[in-house]
Write an enzyme that holds these catalytic residues in place. Structure first.
Site, PDB file in Angstrom:
ATOM      1  N   VAL A  92       3.479   3.996  -4.603  1.00 44.29           N
ATOM      2  CA  VAL A  92       3.917   5.325  -4.164  1.00 44.29           C
ATOM      3  C   VAL A  92       4.700   5.132  -2.870  1.00 44.29           C
ATOM      4  CG1 VAL A  92       3.218   7.621  -3.431  1.00 44.29           C
ATOM      5  CG2 VAL A  92       1.916   6.419  -5.206  1.00 44.29           C
ATOM      6  N   CYS A  93       5.993   5.400  -2.900  1.00 44.41           N
ATOM      7  CA  CYS A  93       6.851   5.192  -1.734  1.00 44.41           C
ATOM      8  C   CYS A  93       6.874   6.436  -0.866  1.00 44.41           C
ATOM      9  CB  CYS A  93       8.278   4.851  -2.177  1.00 44.41           C
ATOM     10  SG  CYS A  93       8.424   3.224  -2.911  1.00 44.41           S
TER      11      CYS A  93
END
Length: 480
Positions: A92-93
């Site tokens: 998850v950026c």
């Protein structure tokens, strides 16, 4: 639980429980609150609309100085990238997680916590996710934006809803991995006999979710190895949100079906997905549209969940004859509730057991004077499992009900403070009807035609009120 990290997390979890959200849900174990699972439902009016997306949060020993490690679990077994910032491998950026460079002030700080993390992830699920990719944030070309949205809508329903619920219910599925087709099938356990959650585990949800898995999937070795490698210890066989997922499905079924019907009129089955320029290797969303299949799968899932409820009623005879603890508990609660409503003398609720069965309750709500439902009599049925409150009751109106927070076939969308207290459930449902109040949160609007009128123009609001009054007027016909 005396170290600073545990104390900090315990405080956050307590605050989360006091301020429940209709779209954010948590599950944790008292013995190890450093590992938390979360489920986020996709925001309405986005291609992720009411999809069910799971994440794991692993907190370091120096939290909140350092951010937790967050992993997306709803990835089609590592094969589907649901967002430019949510990779197929689970990454998850987000700048606040330190997984993406951000502007000044966007980095992680000790002021952040569980809720802000989940809200940040949910914000990625926007109406234009294509623009989340750097360099494409100003993209306005509908020829790129909408095709990307279209495949997310399809996969949200296929993966986060159909695949997910079929797994819980033991319904056979067919998966394709590296060109190989594999069938997932239930082993031997019965969907109507859910497992019981450990007493030390907690699910913070509105309402609460608990384990209930109908069987262990059997996969071919290449697929199984891939899944085990990806998930490691972050996923358990008994999914903590199973019961919650089923109840949300019953609430949102019409909305899922509406999406399928709308999109199938625009996109021909067999059409290949659009490939965005930032999708590459295995970090992409490939596939073809097949809305005819999704429509059938949704209907099968709904039938299976409703059959579970019927099975509970059939099994309740055994629970009563064996004098289970829950049989006595529900009977005692019933007697106390009847006495409470008698003494309160409000006249708004009448409760009875069906054939004296403590696992099947009928309650009748009487419309509030001077409201849209004045003069109405609305009967609902509440069916309990022997593991209540781990497994929450299934509630459905027997009398036709027109309300923005009640589905067309009678399932109310409500939340309770005390999940083990039956009166809290009845009171929460009665407030929907008797108080004539409406939440503006679109995730609670489970009757789309009613919501369109209620929150539309003045004339549309008047039409909503007329429909509600007609509903109240006709309700007494079902008691003759």
């Amino acid at each position: 639980m005396s170290n600073p990290v545990s104390l900090r997390l315990a405080k956050e979890l307590s605050e989360f429980a006091k301020n429940p959200d209709h779209q954010l849900f948590l599950h944790y174990d008292d013995s190890n609150i450093m590992n938390i699972k979360a489920m986020i439902t996709g925001p309405p009016d986005t291609p992720y609309c009411l999809g069910q997306f799971e994440f794991s949060l692993q907190f370091p020993r120096d939290y909140p100085t350092d951010a937790p490690k967050v992993l997306a679990l709803t990835t089609n077994h590592g094969r589907t990238r649901f967002n430019p910032n949510i990779y197929s491998g689970g990454k998850v950026c987000l700048s606040i997680l330190g997984t993406w460079r951000g502007n000044a002030g966007e980095q992680w700080s000790s002021a952040h916590g569980i809720t802000s993390i989940l809200l940040s992830i949910q914000s990625l699920m926007s109406d234009k996710p294509y623009c989340n990719e750097p360099g494409h944030d100003l993209e306005k070309d509908p020829a790129k934006l909408e095709p990307y949205n279209q495949k997310i809508r399809h996969e949200t329903i296929r993966i986060s809803i159909c695949d997910r619920l079929e797994g819980f219910l033991g319904i056979n599925q067919t998966l394709t991995f590296n060109g190989t087709t594999d069938t997932i099938s239930s082993s031997s356990s019965t969907p109507s006999s859910p497992s019981t959650a450990a007493h030390s585990s907690n699910t913070l949800a509105t309402p609460v979710g608990t384990p209930n898995y109908s069987g262990t999937p059997t996969l071919s070795l290449p697929v199984l190895a891939h899944i085990e490698s990806l998930y490691a210890s972050t996923v358990t066989a008994n999914d903590e949100f199973c019961d919650l997922s089923k109840r949300l499905f019953l609430s949102y079924y019409d909305i899922y079906l509406h999406t399928v019907q709308t999109e199938s009129a625009l996109i021909k089955d067999g059409t290949a997905f659009y490939k965005a320029p930032f999708e590459y290797g295995s970090n992409k969303m490939d596939g073809t549209f097949n809305y005819a299949s999704l429509m059938e799968r949704l209907k099968v899932i709904k039938d299976a969940i409703e059959k579970e409820t019927t099975d509970w009623i059939e099994q309740s005879g055994k629970w009563i004859s064996s004098a289970t603890r829950m049989s006595s508990n529900l009977k005692r609660q019933y007697e106390q509730i009847v006495e409470y409503y008698r003494e309160s003398n409000t006249g708004g609720v009448d409760v009875e057991l069906v054939d004296g069965n403590p696992f099947v309750w009928n309650f009748t709500l009487f419309g509030k004077p001077m409201s849209n439902y004045d003069g109405g009599m609305f009967k609902a049925q509440m069916v309990f499992h022997n593991t209540f409150p781990d497994i929450q009751p299934r509630v459905k109106f027997c009398t036709p009900m027109y309300h923005v927070h009640v589905t067309a076939d009678g399932v109310p969308f409500y939340s309770v403070e005390k999940h083990d207290d039956v009166r809290s459930h009845i009171d929460a449902i009665s407030r929907l009807i008797l108080d004539d109040e409406y939440s503006t949160n679109p995730s609670t609007h489970v009757n789309l035609p009613a919501a369109k009128l209620l929150f539309g123009t003045k004339d549309e609001r008047r039409e909503y009120n007329r429909n509600a009054r007609r509903c109240a007027s006709r309700s007494t016909d079902y008691f003759e």
